[in-house]
Design a protein around this motif. Structure first.
Motif, PDB file in Angstrom:
ATOM      1  N   HIS A 246       0.827  -1.211   0.000  1.00 13.05           N
ATOM      2  CA  HIS A 246       0.000   0.000   0.000  1.00 13.05           C
ATOM      3  C   HIS A 246       0.864   1.264   0.000  1.00 13.05           C
ATOM      4  N   ARG A 247       2.098   1.151   0.524  1.00 11.00           N
ATOM      5  CA  ARG A 247       3.001   2.311   0.493  1.00 11.00           C
ATOM      6  C   ARG A 247       3.334   2.691  -0.957  1.00 11.00           C
ATOM      7  N   ILE A 248       3.434   1.693  -1.809  1.00 10.93           N
ATOM      8  CA  ILE A 248       3.704   1.960  -3.224  1.00 10.93           C
ATOM      9  C   ILE A 248       2.476   2.581  -3.880  1.00 10.93           C
ATOM     10  N   SER A 249       1.294   2.112  -3.501  1.00 17.83           N
ATOM     11  CA  SER A 249       0.060   2.707  -4.036  1.00 17.83           C
ATOM     12  C   SER A 249      -0.039   4.181  -3.651  1.00 17.83           C
ATOM     13  N   ARG A 250       0.361   4.490  -2.404  1.00 13.99           N
ATOM     14  CA  ARG A 250       0.322   5.894  -1.974  1.00 13.99           C
ATOM     15  C   ARG A 250       1.336   6.725  -2.747  1.00 13.99           C
ATOM     16  N   LEU A 251       2.511   6.136  -3.019  1.00 15.28           N
ATOM     17  CA  LEU A 251       3.507   6.840  -3.824  1.00 15.28           C
ATOM     18  C   LEU A 251       2.948   7.132  -5.212  1.00 15.28           C
ATOM     19  N   THR A 252       2.272   6.157  -5.807  1.00 17.81           N
ATOM     20  CA  THR A 252       1.667   6.355  -7.125  1.00 17.81           C
ATOM     21  C   THR A 252       0.640   7.473  -7.091  1.00 17.81           C
ATOM     22  N   THR A 253      -0.178   7.507  -6.047  1.00 21.03           N
ATOM     23  CA  THR A 253      -1.179   8.565  -5.910  1.00 21.03           C
ATOM     24  C   THR A 253      -0.518   9.935  -5.798  1.00 21.03           C
ATOM     25  N   GLU A 254       0.554  10.013  -5.003  1.00 21.59           N
ATOM     26  CA  GLU A 254       1.274  11.277  -4.840  1.00 21.59           C
ATOM     27  C   GLU A 254       1.891  11.715  -6.172  1.00 21.59           C
ATOM     28  N   VAL A 255       2.452  10.759  -6.907  1.00 21.14           N
ATOM     29  CA  VAL A 255       3.072  11.078  -8.195  1.00 21.14           C
ATOM     30  C   VAL A 255       2.017  11.591  -9.173  1.00 21.14           C
ATOM     31  N   ASN A 256       0.887  10.890  -9.263  1.00 18.88           N
ATOM     32  CA  ASN A 256      -0.170  11.309 -10.185  1.00 18.88           C
ATOM     33  C   ASN A 256      -0.693  12.703  -9.840  1.00 18.88           C
ATOM     34  N   SER A 257      -0.842  12.976  -8.556  1.00 17.07           N
ATOM     35  CA  SER A 257      -1.320  14.298  -8.139  1.00 17.07           C
ATOM     36  C   SER A 257      -0.326  15.384  -8.526  1.00 17.07           C
ATOM     37  N   ALA A 258       0.961  15.100  -8.318  1.00 13.25           N
ATOM     38  CA  ALA A 258       1.989  16.083  -8.669  1.00 13.25           C
ATOM     39  C   ALA A 258       2.040  16.316 -10.171  1.00 13.25           C
TER      40      ALA A 258
ATOM     41  N   LEU B  25     -13.682  -8.949 -23.710  1.00 12.90           N
ATOM     42  CA  LEU B  25     -12.305  -9.407 -23.554  1.00 12.90           C
ATOM     43  C   LEU B  25     -12.066  -9.866 -22.120  1.00 12.90           C
ATOM     44  N   ASP B  26     -11.089 -10.752 -21.962  1.00 13.91           N
ATOM     45  CA  ASP B  26     -10.709 -11.217 -20.631  1.00 13.91           C
ATOM     46  C   ASP B  26      -9.586 -10.351 -20.076  1.00 13.91           C
ATOM     47  N   TRP B  27      -9.528 -10.254 -18.768  1.00 14.70           N
ATOM     48  CA  TRP B  27      -8.432  -9.564 -18.104  1.00 14.70           C
ATOM     49  C   TRP B  27      -7.267 -10.519 -17.909  1.00 14.70           C
ATOM     50  N   ALA B  28      -6.072 -10.102 -18.302  1.00 19.64           N
ATOM     51  CA  ALA B  28      -4.860 -10.840 -17.947  1.00 19.64           C
ATOM     52  C   ALA B  28      -4.362 -10.391 -16.578  1.00 19.64           C
ATOM     53  N   GLU B  29      -4.640  -9.114 -16.247  1.00 21.28           N
ATOM     54  CA  GLU B  29      -4.230  -8.557 -14.960  1.00 21.28           C
ATOM     55  C   GLU B  29      -5.215  -7.468 -14.589  1.00 21.28           C
ATOM     56  N   LEU B  30      -5.605  -7.446 -13.341  1.00 20.76           N
ATOM     57  CA  LEU B  30      -6.476  -6.390 -12.825  1.00 20.76           C
ATOM     58  C   LEU B  30      -6.056  -6.134 -11.385  1.00 20.76           C
ATOM     59  N   VAL B  31      -5.533  -4.943 -11.106  1.00 19.96           N
ATOM     60  CA  VAL B  31      -4.990  -4.646  -9.782  1.00 19.96           C
ATOM     61  C   VAL B  31      -5.487  -3.289  -9.297  1.00 19.96           C
ATOM     62  N   ALA B  32      -5.598  -3.156  -7.999  1.00 19.43           N
ATOM     63  CA  ALA B  32      -6.000  -1.898  -7.376  1.00 19.43           C
ATOM     64  C   ALA B  32      -4.791  -0.992  -7.223  1.00 19.43           C
ATOM     65  N   VAL B  33      -4.993   0.293  -7.440  1.00 17.61           N
ATOM     66  CA  VAL B  33      -3.939   1.283  -7.254  1.00 17.61           C
ATOM     67  C   VAL B  33      -4.212   2.130  -6.020  1.00 17.61           C
TER      68      VAL B  33
END
Length: 714
Positions: free
Chosen positions: A556-568, A657-665
């Protein structure tokens, strides 16, 4: 002449190789056994006149005895040693580590270049130089090479594998490789040479780099700063790319072994279990000199080859600079076969097979593309930062140039990102983009958790975000490339929820040592992110190592980093578009996001989550890659929703179509393809990629429709 290995250990090995005892040598020299023993134990050395007699007794020249930089050529010959079958009757259908990767030269380039970066000799400040050579052999050169690798000795083993090929995946690949070589009369060699690298140092059997690569599986000795590898799997791509399961190695060592550094040679063969002349063999085999210290002198070890032998094996290196050459015998690239329709040069009239010509040209092109895409940052310097890497690709046929050596230039393959990184190194970044060509910089907090499942934060690592205008040569716009210490691109992702009218941009996220050695918690960030990478090293997320060393929620720390990056990023690029362009039109043509009116709400029903933003691109394998943002209503309990991806058609039902990968950010969790939203969240982000096998037509000819359906989406 400068002497190599000490005389005593060298003489002892020559006696073992020649099958002579100390007493027998003493008798030939007319001396006592005690005199020979004193030489072996390094208590004394022979007189110059005795050296002449020793050379005669060993069947070599006086210079070899004086310099001791190579073994004599008498005694046990170089041969193949095949590991005997297991005594308990167990059988292996091939090296399991090789199944982690496809026979794809772009995967090979990523893994081998990463390994060379990790082995770079950083003390001199120079980059590691990696060169890929594709070499097609036909006719007499092919016959000579088969003789050099002792093909007649190997043929019974390949015949046995071919007879059982229908039962084994590896067997089918090997059988096809052998048939291709004889039916088409051609063999493709792919050699990877690195220079200014450590080389395969250490003993043949004890802990060291040589044994880790040549003798062992799933062992990684990389623990240095910014190391890319951690699983010990990357070397398996070498054998996975060989249709014959064969790799030959020539290493120049940075640290002497047995008093020598140049032309340490060995070969390794990966075949499945087989039976030859009533004898069972477990799988792997090694080309080397029989080790006189092994039972019956059966086990093959590396040997110090002469220049003629190295040349016959196509392993001659350009210089005595430390590093290793890996020769993949029977290199094949499934993707190149699909793309091998490029036009031949007008002067390509040497009678070579057209299909073979297309294969090697497509292989050359894909190698250049992969190196530029994944290692542009490692090849970029500026200010007081030097490039870590130089790469090039060349293609030959029977020693003649087919495609000249092509040095990969990051300013050509990734102009915007290279400009951004150079501006960071040179200190010319700005706080906000106001003119074309500028590079904006923001620091993004990355809060590192405590290890061992303890609650709390160890500290905050300040990652560096760089944003600049996109250029056409960059590829897909509006992407963030994330990297750490060795500057290989780890993660590529879009930015969800971009406001309308933004100019196309490219962004780079620098973490760990890539952000700067003086940044707080740099080593801890490197350690955490390395643990968050799968064997492919192409993303950051939940892994078993992350769970074991930190906790099951550490990702989840990586997800928060992604959120911070997207916001910036959104804050830096959010402004009206200066000129009308077709980027928005292209997006609207390619993507369809149903809005509120697409799914009417029931009058008395609860509010439903709504898709509010979508970024999509086509991946290297032809899959759709999407990042979607969901607007969440105010409610104590939100219903589960199922993302459903369809292809837009003019009439009839839309193919699903089918999902090969589906992940929460962020703001949600994914469970069996269903989104469960976090309580109190107002927005959620998820990403996914489609399964190419479910695509009814080529992806580039389709339009994507993403729907958010209530419940399980039926």
């Amino acid at each position: 002449m400068e002497a190599g290995e000490e005389f005593g250990p060298w003489l002892a090995r020559q006696l073992r190789l020649a099958g002579k005892s100390q007493a027998e040598l003493a008798e030939e020299l007319g001396l006592t056994r005690a005199a020979v023993s004193a030489w072996i134990t390094k208590r004394s050395v022979p007189r110059p006149t005795v050296m002449v007699e020793i050379a005669k007794a060993l069947g070599t020249d006086l210079g070899t005895v004086h310099t001791r930089t190579t073994d004599t050529q008498v005694g046990l010959p170089v041969t193949w040693y095949h590991r005997p079958g297991y005594h308990d009757g167990g059988r292996d259908g091939g090296n399991a580590a090789a199944f982690a990767f496809d026979a794809d030269v772009q995967v090979l380039a990523r893994e081998t270049c990463q390994n060379s970066l990790d082995e770079r000799l950083a003390e001199n400040g120079r980059p590691v130089r990696v060169r890929y050579t594709i070499h097609e052999l036909t006719g007499e050169m092919l016959d000579a090479f088969r003789k050099a690798i002792l093909w007649d000795d190997l043929h019974p083993h390949y015949s046995s594998v071919s007879q059982t090929a229908s039962h084994q995946k590896v067997g089918r690949v090997v059988d096809a490789g052998v048939r291709d070589m004889f039916e088409k009369g051609r063999l493709v060699l792919l050699r990877i040479d690195d220079y200014n690298a450590s080389g395969l140092t250490g003993d043949d059997y004890d802990d060291g780099k040589f044994a880790a690569v040549v003798r062992r599986q799933l062992e990684s000795l990389k623990s240095g700063r910014g190391a890319g590898g951690s699983y010990g799997l990357g070397k398996a791509t070498l054998w996975a790319t060989s249709a014959l399961g064969m790799v030959l190695i020539n290493s120049t060592l940075s640290v002497p072994h047995e008093g020598r550094t140049e032309r340490r040679v060995i070969g390794r063969l990966e075949l499945p279990w087989r039976s030859v002349d009533g004898e069972a063999y477990a799988g792997p085999a090694w080309l080397g000199r029989p080790d006189p210290d092994s039972p019956g002198a059966q086990v093959a070890r590396s040997w110090w080859a002469d220049e003629e032998t190295v040349a016959s094996l196509h392993l001659t290196r350009d210089s005595d600079e430390p590093g290793t050459s890996f020769l993949i015998v029977g290199a094949h690239d499934v993707a190149s076969l699909d793309q091998g329709t490029v036009d031949l040069d007008a002067d390509d009239e040497d009678g070579a097979d057209d299909d073979g010509t297309r294969d090697v040209r497509a292989m050359h092109r894909r190698l250049v593309e992969a190196l530029g895409r994944d290692f542009w940052a490692a090849m970029t310097g500026g200010g007081n930062r030097l490039p870590l890497l130089e790469t090039s690709v060349r293609t030959l046929r029977n020693g003649e140039v087919v495609i000249e050596e092509e040095k990969v230039d990051p300013t050509v393959t990734q102009p915007s990102r290279t400009r951004a990184l150079r501006a960071f190194y040179e200190g010319t970044t700005v706080d906000r983009l106001t003119e074309a060509g500028q590079v904006a910089l923001r620091t993004v907090p990355f809060k590192l958790p405590l290890a061992g499942g303890r609650r709390g934060t160890l500290g905050t690592h300040q990652a560096v975000l760089l944003v600049t205008d996109a250029e056409d040569a960059d590829g897909v716009p509006n992407q963030v490339h994330s990297l750490r210490g060795n500057r290989m691109t780890i993660k590529k992702s879009g930015v969800a929820g971009l406001p309308l009218g933004v100019n196309a941009f490219q962004a780079v996220l620098l973490t760990g040592h890539a952000a700067g050695d003086s940044v707080p918690f740099v080593e801890e960030a490197e350690d955490f992110l390395r643990a968050a990478e799968p064997p492919e090293h192409d993303r950051w997320g939940q892994t078993e190592e992350l769970t074991l060393r930190w906790s099951h929620t550490a990702h989840h720390r990586i997800s928060r980093l992604t959120t911070e990056v997207n916001s910036a990023v959104k804050e830096l690029v959010a402004k009206p578009k200066r000129s009308a362009g077709e980027g928005g039109t292209k997006l609207r043509k390619a993507l369809t996001v149903p809005r509120k009116t697409a799914t009417p709400r029931r009058a008395a029903g609860p509010s439903l989550p709504e898709l509010d933003g979508l970024e999509a691109s086509i991946g290297d394998a032809g899959e759709w890659r999407i990042t979607a943002e969901v607007k969440l209503p105010r409610a104590e309990e939100l219903p589960t929703m199922t993302p459903t991806v369809l292809l837009d058609v003019r009439s009839g039902s839309r193919p699903r179509l089918d999902w090969a990968e589906l992940v929460a950010v962020d703001g949600c969790e994914v469970e069996n393809g269903v989104l469960r939203f976090s309580p109190g969240a107002r927005r959620a982000v998820f990403r996914g990629s489609t399964d190419v096998t479910s695509h009814p037509v080529r992806t580039a000819l389709t339009r994507l429709v993403l729907e958010l359906r209530a419940g399980k989406g039926e």
